[in-house]
Design a protein around this motif. Sequence first.
Motif: not given
Length: 264
Positions: A212-218, A240-255
């Motif tokens: 509700k406050y735009s926080f999520e578990l990293s 927008t800036d925080s979304l772009k900053t963090f969601y590039e992580a979605q492009q990494l391969q599973n490890r």
Amino acid sequence: MNDKQKQRSREDIPEALRDSPVPPTPTSSSLNPKWMIIGLAGVIMIVLGTLGIMRLVSSLSQTNTVSVEPTPSPSPTPEPETIENILGHLPYEEADPSQLKAITNDGRIKLRKKAADSFLQMQGDARASGIILTAISGFRTVQQQEYLFFEIKRQRNQDTRKRAEVSAPPRYSEHHTGYAIDIGDGKLPATNLSENFEQTPAFRWLENNAAKYSFELSFPRNNIQGISYEPWHWRYVGDTDSLKTFYEAQQLQNRPSSEENTVN
């Protein structure tokens, strides 16, 4: 014929006709103009007819010709974008100090202004429900992260890969952005920065209300970056800036992830 015979033959011709001139042979100038025009028209018609036939043949030839277009060569498959990372950690720029706002009374812990306002609102609402959310760590400089990574690694005698599973190298920590925060339970401080934090009322409240406050578990369990599970580490994703900053992580391969935990 001798001369006498010629003389006798001439004398046999009547005198009226003897001296008449020989009629001239007709020349081209004496031809009838009408026939000249008709002849010229015929020639023109023949020429035009020939040209028409040639055009018709050319047109039929073009019509019957099958047009074969060249087969386009397939476009090369684009290479997947390579995301720069060190052992699963993405690079982050250090936030400008002018963009930060204190979230503790002593001013020691700071976040970006939007993230700070949202956290303070969340903290106040949690307190109204009897939950004490304690800010443990917010923005960190590269220098501070160098100590946490290299010095703690030395103290614990950890190899680099094992240390990277539980702490980001300098310049690769979410805390540089000013959007990330480590949260503890004010009533159960012994669980701070520990996996046991997930057993606290504070964590359960965050699970149900943080969005509700735009926080999520990293770094949830089995996260795609291969970072150890950190129930205390949350990040703001409310612009927008925080979304772009963090969601590039979605492009990494599973490890594969590790279950060792410490400050990231």
